[in-house]
Design an enzyme around this catalytic site. Structure first.
Site, mmCIF file in Angstrom:
data_model
loop_
_atom_site.group_PDB
_atom_site.id
_atom_site.type_symbol
_atom_site.label_atom_id
_atom_site.label_comp_id
_atom_site.label_asym_id
_atom_site.label_seq_id
_atom_site.Cartn_x
_atom_site.Cartn_y
_atom_site.Cartn_z
ATOM 1 N N HIS A 169 -71.886 38.361 119.131
ATOM 2 C CA HIS A 169 -72.351 39.735 119.368
ATOM 3 C C HIS A 169 -71.753 40.280 120.657
ATOM 4 O O HIS A 169 -71.514 39.541 121.629
ATOM 5 C CB HIS A 169 -73.880 39.826 119.363
ATOM 6 C CG HIS A 169 -74.575 39.076 120.457
ATOM 7 N ND1 HIS A 169 -74.748 39.589 121.719
ATOM 8 C CD2 HIS A 169 -75.163 37.853 120.471
ATOM 9 C CE1 HIS A 169 -75.414 38.730 122.464
ATOM 10 N NE2 HIS A 169 -75.679 37.656 121.732
ATOM 11 N N ASP A 186 -73.066 43.027 122.335
ATOM 12 C CA ASP A 186 -74.036 43.720 123.180
ATOM 13 C C ASP A 186 -74.664 42.753 124.179
ATOM 14 O O ASP A 186 -74.604 41.536 124.011
ATOM 15 C CB ASP A 186 -75.115 44.399 122.342
ATOM 16 C CG ASP A 186 -75.969 43.410 121.552
ATOM 17 O OD1 ASP A 186 -75.401 42.435 121.021
ATOM 18 O OD2 ASP A 186 -77.197 43.605 121.454
ATOM 19 N N ASP A 188 -74.275 35.177 127.763
ATOM 20 C CA ASP A 188 -74.780 35.684 126.482
ATOM 21 C C ASP A 188 -74.167 37.046 126.174
ATOM 22 O O ASP A 188 -74.723 38.068 126.524
ATOM 23 C CB ASP A 188 -76.304 35.778 126.558
ATOM 24 C CG ASP A 188 -76.948 35.965 125.212
ATOM 25 O OD1 ASP A 188 -76.247 35.826 124.195
ATOM 26 O OD2 ASP A 188 -78.162 36.246 125.169
ATOM 27 N N GLU A 219 -77.478 42.695 118.569
ATOM 28 C CA GLU A 219 -78.178 41.426 118.358
ATOM 29 C C GLU A 219 -79.378 41.278 119.267
ATOM 30 O O GLU A 219 -80.348 40.600 118.916
ATOM 31 C CB GLU A 219 -77.199 40.259 118.598
ATOM 32 C CG GLU A 219 -77.728 38.882 118.204
ATOM 33 C CD GLU A 219 -78.504 38.175 119.292
ATOM 34 O OE1 GLU A 219 -79.147 37.155 118.985
ATOM 35 O OE2 GLU A 219 -78.470 38.616 120.469
ATOM 36 N N GLU A 220 -79.344 41.915 120.443
ATOM 37 C CA GLU A 220 -80.383 41.696 121.452
ATOM 38 C C GLU A 220 -81.632 42.541 121.237
ATOM 39 O O GLU A 220 -82.578 42.437 122.018
ATOM 40 C CB GLU A 220 -79.809 41.992 122.851
ATOM 41 C CG GLU A 220 -78.671 41.081 123.280
ATOM 42 C CD GLU A 220 -79.116 39.664 123.612
ATOM 43 O OE1 GLU A 220 -80.292 39.340 123.386
ATOM 44 O OE2 GLU A 220 -78.277 38.885 124.090
ATOM 45 N N GLU A 254 -72.755 31.499 120.217
ATOM 46 C CA GLU A 254 -73.819 31.659 121.205
ATOM 47 C C GLU A 254 -73.702 30.546 122.252
ATOM 48 O O GLU A 254 -73.155 29.477 121.982
ATOM 49 C CB GLU A 254 -75.188 31.577 120.527
ATOM 50 C CG GLU A 254 -75.577 32.797 119.719
ATOM 51 C CD GLU A 254 -76.222 33.883 120.569
ATOM 52 O OE1 GLU A 254 -76.271 33.734 121.814
ATOM 53 O OE2 GLU A 254 -76.673 34.884 119.990
ATOM 54 N N HIS A 265 -79.646 36.116 129.993
ATOM 55 C CA HIS A 265 -80.530 37.208 130.416
ATOM 56 C C HIS A 265 -81.009 37.042 131.857
ATOM 57 O O HIS A 265 -81.806 37.846 132.342
ATOM 58 C CB HIS A 265 -81.754 37.352 129.499
ATOM 59 C CG HIS A 265 -81.433 37.499 128.052
ATOM 60 N ND1 HIS A 265 -82.414 37.622 127.077
ATOM 61 C CD2 HIS A 265 -80.255 37.541 127.387
ATOM 62 C CE1 HIS A 265 -81.840 37.730 125.893
ATOM 63 N NE2 HIS A 265 -80.529 37.674 126.065
#
Length: 360
Positions: free
Chosen positions: A69, A71, A103, A133-134, A163, A337
């Site tokens: 992903h 984003d 991430d 995705e988030e 990932e 994150h």
């Protein structure tokens, strides 16, 4: 700035991270990825929204998907961009610091490097660079491809989701379910509580059950999954002088992939027998599938450790489409994150090298 796919994987990761792409603002990075891939003659490039799919078409007997992903979660305050290449802490070596380094733009950089440098892979490859995705599932680019052009991915024999896994293989994933349990009382003046019934006090029963609950550790296809059941929020109350008439406890259940969604709901009915609850979200997990030939070949080619994925990832979405999948990518998932998000440079390099051993 355009992306230079001839640059090394660390430089490319930094370039991707420096294109801000918080969820629902992925147009700029999708434009850059599409522009970088379109000139490559060995790829057929398709765009759906802000998701870019690039496929080799060699007519080989096996097709694999590499997905990541594009984003990220929001930036910190002050922003943890632009990226910086810095000495790491003890045992880390040099690190690339900034939002997305873990991430998961390191994994996306590995995908882009492979797409550019492996013109004749050992099996046909579908590269998926997807949005959303988030955040809520309805925005997920993989879902959009599944709905609008499933033929782009459903013909695959195997998928790798890049990932962050610390550059080891994480098989399958756990399911995740959220439920709201609401207790109901009767409002009254707090000076005369006998005229009402306190709904927050009734939540003590819910919390007691959670405290006493013994979680399972389950071995699925040789990998060990640790379940988790936790209260994640509690809300209730009207005013400082009113007995509350409602209280809601939100509970998150992370369940091993030997249970499907319906079995997970049934188990919550066992745990909270006599109480009513509303299921607000339920995404099933995915078995590792490491007994399948394509998965075995992947693990053998990489020569890295294999453990269970303790969270939920889009490998479950692939499995729902009939495509077995594993997680493999650079970066410590514990730093995803995080305000101090950073990825060791050597993991970016080793992840690319491992994938090259498999594809080239």
């Amino acid at each position: 700035m355009p992306l230079d796919l001839t640059s090394d994987v660390v430089t490319l990761t930094a370039a991707l991270c420096d294109i801000e792409s918080v969820s629902q603002d992925e147009a700029a990075i999708a434009d850059a990825v599409e522009a970088a891939l379109t000139p490559l003659e060995h790829l057929t490039v398709t765009r759906i929204g802000n998701t870019v799919v690039a496929r080799t078409e060699q007519g080989l007997g096996e097709r694999v998907v590499l997905a990541g992903h594009i984003d990220t979660v929001p930036l910190t305050d002050p922003p943890n961009l632009p990226t910086r290449r810095l000495p790491g802490g003890e045992g880390e070596g040099e690190v690339l610091w900034g939002r997305g380094t873990v991430d998961m733009k390191g994994g996306v950089a590995v995908q882009l490097r492979l797409a550019a440098t492996v013109a004749a892979p050992s099996r046909d490859v579908t590269y998926v660079f997807y949005e959303g995705e988030e955040i809520e599932s309805e925005f997920n680019g993989l879902l959009h491809v599944q709905q609008q052009a499933p033929e782009l991915i459903e013909d695959a024999d195997f998928a790798v989701l890049l990932e962050p896994t610390g550059a080891i293989v994480e098989g399958g994933c756990k399911g995740t379910m959220r439920i709201d349990i609401t207790t109901k009382g009767a409002a009254a003046h707090s000076a005369r509580p006998w005229n009402g019934h306190n709904a927050i006090h009734d939540a003590a029963d819910i919390l007691a059950r959670l405290t006493a609950y013994e979680t399972r550790t389950v071995v699925v296809d040789g990998l060990e999954y640790r379940e988790a059941l936790n209260a994640v929020s509690i809300s209730g109350g009207i005013a400082g002088n009113v007995i509350p008439d409602r209280c809601t406890v939100s509970v998150n259940y992370r369940y091993a992939p030997d249970r499907n969604e319906e079995e997970a709901v049934a188990h919550m009915h066992e745990v909270f027998d006599g109480l009513t609850f509303e299921v607000t979200d339920n995404a099933g997990g995915a078995r590792p599938g490491l007994d399948l030939p394509a998965a075995k070949a992947f693990v053998e080619a990489l020569g890295v450790d294999v453990i269970a994925k303790q969270g939920w990832t889009d490998v479950a979405r692939f499995q729902a489409m009939g495509v077995p999948a594993v997680n493999f990518g650079p970066g410590d998932p514990n730093l995803a994150h995080h305000d101090e998000e950073r990825c060791p440079v050597d993991q970016l390099v080793s992840a690319e090298a491992a994938m090259l051993r498999w594809l080239a």
